[in-house]
Structure formats: C-alpha cells, structure tokens
Design an enzyme around this catalytic site. Structure first.
Site, short mmCIF file in Angstrom:
data_model
loop_
_atom_site.label_atom_id
_atom_site.label_comp_id
_atom_site.label_asym_id
_atom_site.label_seq_id
_atom_site.Cartn_x
_atom_site.Cartn_y
_atom_site.Cartn_z
N HIS A 164 0.80 -1.23 0.00
CA HIS A 164 0.00 0.00 0.00
C HIS A 164 0.84 1.28 0.00
CE1 HIS A 164 -3.75 -2.07 0.21
NE2 HIS A 164 -3.45 -2.69 1.34
N HIS A 202 -6.42 -6.84 -1.14
CA HIS A 202 -6.49 -5.39 -1.39
C HIS A 202 -5.64 -5.01 -2.59
CE1 HIS A 202 -7.17 -5.96 3.01
NE2 HIS A 202 -8.16 -5.11 2.77
N ASP A 289 -5.52 -12.69 2.60
CA ASP A 289 -6.76 -12.09 3.07
C ASP A 289 -7.90 -12.30 2.07
OD1 ASP A 289 -5.26 -10.38 1.48
OD2 ASP A 289 -5.29 -8.70 2.89
N TYR A 328 -5.31 -12.09 7.56
CA TYR A 328 -5.56 -11.72 8.95
C TYR A 328 -6.34 -12.75 9.75
CZ TYR A 328 -3.70 -7.70 6.73
OH TYR A 328 -2.86 -6.91 6.00
#
Ligand code: SP5
Ligand code: ZN
Length: 364
Positions: A164, A202, A289, A328
């Site tokens: 990110h 993500h 994730d 996670y």
C-alpha cells in the site's frame, strides 16, 4: 524451498488501529508472522534463512528519501509532542487542500508531519516500527538474492507488509514497499523487465503508483473492487498505466463473495498477461486475506484454492520471488501459506500435515 525470516518484525507491535472512526485491536499482529514461520518450520520441505543487511539505498530507489528519513526518526519526533503509546495522524494532507496554491512544505509540527506522510489511521508507529520495516526490506532483498543465485523460488516472510505504500506516503499497515524495492532492484541488476503479480485481497495501490509510468515493470493485481473495498482510490480496471507505462498495469477487480472458481478464472487472465510480458522473474505479492474467514475482507476462498493458485503461478515457468503481504485470519494463515508454496513446488497439499489445531475440507 528457502524462506527468509527476521525476528525483528516483533519490534512492530502497535495494539490499536482506527477503522470507521472506532479504535479496534490491530489485525496486523506479530502472531501472523510467527504462525507462518511455525507452519513452514513444521514442514521438512522448507528451510529458514536469516536476512543479510542491504542498507537503505534500495529503499531510497523507490521511495522519497525524505519519507525514509522521516520514518527513521518518526517515533522520537512524536515523543517530542505526545506521550501516547502509538503515533497516528489526525490531520492528513488531502490533495484538494492546497489546490491551485503550489507545493506544500513539510509541517513543523510533529503531528502535522505525520499527516503529511501517512494517508490513513490504521498504520500506527511504535518505537520499533522503523527497525522492523527495515528488516522486512532486508528479508525481501535476501529472498531475491536467493533467486538470483539460482534457486527457482524463494519466499520472504515480510512483516510489516508493503504494497500500500506509494513513492511518497505510507499506510495500509505498510511502511516500505518490499515488493517494489525487490522489483526495482531486479530490473537494475538483471537489466530485464520484471512482472509483479499481486494476489493480496487489497489492491496494491502503492506498487501500482510506483511503476505506473514504467514499461519495464508490469503490475497485475486481483483484488476486491475499490468501489467497495480499501484502498478505494485505486484499483479500477480502467487504470492501465500512463506514458511509457501505458498498457503495463492490469487491474482485475472482483465482486464480494468471490469463490475459488471465479478467482482461478481471473488468475488465469492475469497469468496470460504476465506470460505475454518479457522477463524471467516474477515478484509475487502474496496476501491470504482472500480467505473466506478473513476478518477484514469479503472473498470466499478455501484453503484448497491456495495450493492450486500456487501451482498455476508456478506453471508460468518463471522464477518466483514471493513476498508476504496481508492475511488476517491468524489460525489458518500459516497453513494457507504452506499450501500455496507447496503448490508452487508441485508437492501434494499434504492436508494431514501442518498444525494439528487446523481442520480443512479435502484438498484438490
Ligand atoms: C497489507 C494489507 O492487507 N493491508 C490492508 C489494510 C486494510 N486496512 C483497512 C481495512 C478496512 C476494512 N474495513 C472493512 C470492515 C469489515 N467489517
Ligand atoms: Zn490485504
């Protein structure tokens, strides 16, 4: 297969993040990396290697050196103004704030400086954050060294994660963009193009931004559609690269509830693009994730999918530098990584092995 691990990740251990305006226990916890290490150590097919120091130059090659210097002293900077046990910004540099006003200066206030570099509220800084983030980069570059030395695949157990963080900011549990550091270092040392495959749930907005104008680094990502999912401001299918990098960015946003079959079909699209691109090494940003039980994401992948994903990625026939990103649901995280990597190696999923506390549906 070698996996590279540093205990220095333990130095980054904030306890609270702010999601939807509410303080919550961190999802990105030290136990994640410990779980993965334990799962790989319990499998004879994996061998732990410690990282070697690579210095700060490879980080300065992809990030604003002023941000790297800031992070080195960010904790001490915070302590000059606050006794709070973790540093989190409250006032963040929004691009519209200074529209038409020319460039902003780095603020004199420590809290202002934090909001200048950090773009959200889920990435606290604690005393050991910088050392842990530097160690994660050393882990990544040592993983890459193993592949350059002739191993077909190596895995870097990086923590904190990286994808990110763009050139001049950090956030999303990330500080230094390990996968981007590796890709840039590989381009320079091999003089070959490098493809990055990002399979974290993500979108890797940081990695995309760093290479958006570049033709020599292909970025391919499968992720939750930013119309509903973090990081919201990047990851749409129409973001395909700019300037010299036009066409070297492929985003595949996916629907809520995405299952094994839909994911594998999307993966095949991504792999086709990588096949058509040059180079002999692929950097993988590996997030787990996408798992059905992940607490902050909404895909429905099963453990058996990870073996198949690893197998298909390996079928590219390229060398792989695999860098850990998110994931996670800690109880199954180690086993899901282990299956992914066994898929890469063409070994059986070995669903009977691993941690006895875990139970899964039958493997493929
Ligand atoms: C490396 C990585 O995986 N970073 C992820 C950072 C995501 N942090 C924000 C997640 C916000 C999720 N809010 C959804 C709430 C679900 N109940
Ligand atoms: Zn993620």
């Amino acid at each position: 297969m070698h996996f590279v691990y540093s205990p220095k990740h333990l130095l980054h251990n904030p306890d609270t993040e702010i999601q939807e305006g509410v303080p919550l226990p961190m999802f990105e916890v030290p136990q994640r990396a410990e779980r993965i290490r334990q799962a790989l150590e319990a499998d004879d097919g994996f061998e732990l290697a410690l990282p070697t120091e690579h210095g700060v130059a490879p980080i300065d090659a992809v990030h604003d050196p002023a941000m790297v210097r800031y992070l080195e002293t960010a904790w001490r900077d915070w302590r000059t103004m606050s006794t709070n046990p973790q540093a989190v910004p409250d006032t963040i540099l929004h691009p519209a704030l200074r529209e038409g006003m020319g460039p902003v200066r780095q603020p004199a206030s420590p809290l202002g400086r934090l909001g200048y570099w950090c773009f959200e509220t889920m990435t606290p800084i604690v005393p050991g954050t910088y050392d842990a983030a530097r160690a994660a980069v050393d882990v990544a570059l040592t993983t890459s060294d193993l592949v350059l030395a002739g191993e077909s695949t190596a895995y870097g157990l990086c923590r904190p994660p990286g994808h990110h963080s763009p050139h001049s900011a950090f956030g999303g549990y990330c500080f230094f963009n390990c996968a981007a550091v590796v890709a840039e270092d590989l381009v320079r040392s091999t003089q070959e193009p490098v493809a990055i495959l990002d399979v974290d749930y993500h979108h890797g907005n940081g990695t995309q931004q760093i290479f958006y104008g570049r033709a020599d680094v292909l970025y391919v990502s499968l992720h939750g559609d930013p119309d509903r999912a973090y990081p919201y401001f990047a990851g749409h299918a129409d973001e395909t690269g700019a300037g010299a990098g036009a066409g070297a960015n492929l985003n595949i946003p996916l629907a809520s509830g995405c299952d094994d079959a839909s994911y594998l079909a999307a993966l095949d699209r991504g792999l086709e693009r990588i096949s058509a691109f040059g180079g002999t090494i692929v950097v993988v940003s590996l997030g787990l994730d996408t798992y059905g039980q992940d607490p902050i994401a909404d895909f429905a992948l099963t453990s058996s999918a990870y073996w198949e994903i690893g197998r298909r990625v390996a079928s590219l026939g390229r060398r792989l530098v695999i860098i850990q990103e998110g994931g996670y649901f800690v109880p199954h995280l180690g086993e899901n990584v282990r299956r992914w990597l066994r898929g890469v190696e063409g070994r059986t999923p070995d669903i009977s092995g691993g941690q006895p506390t875990n139970r899964w549906p039958a493997g493929p």
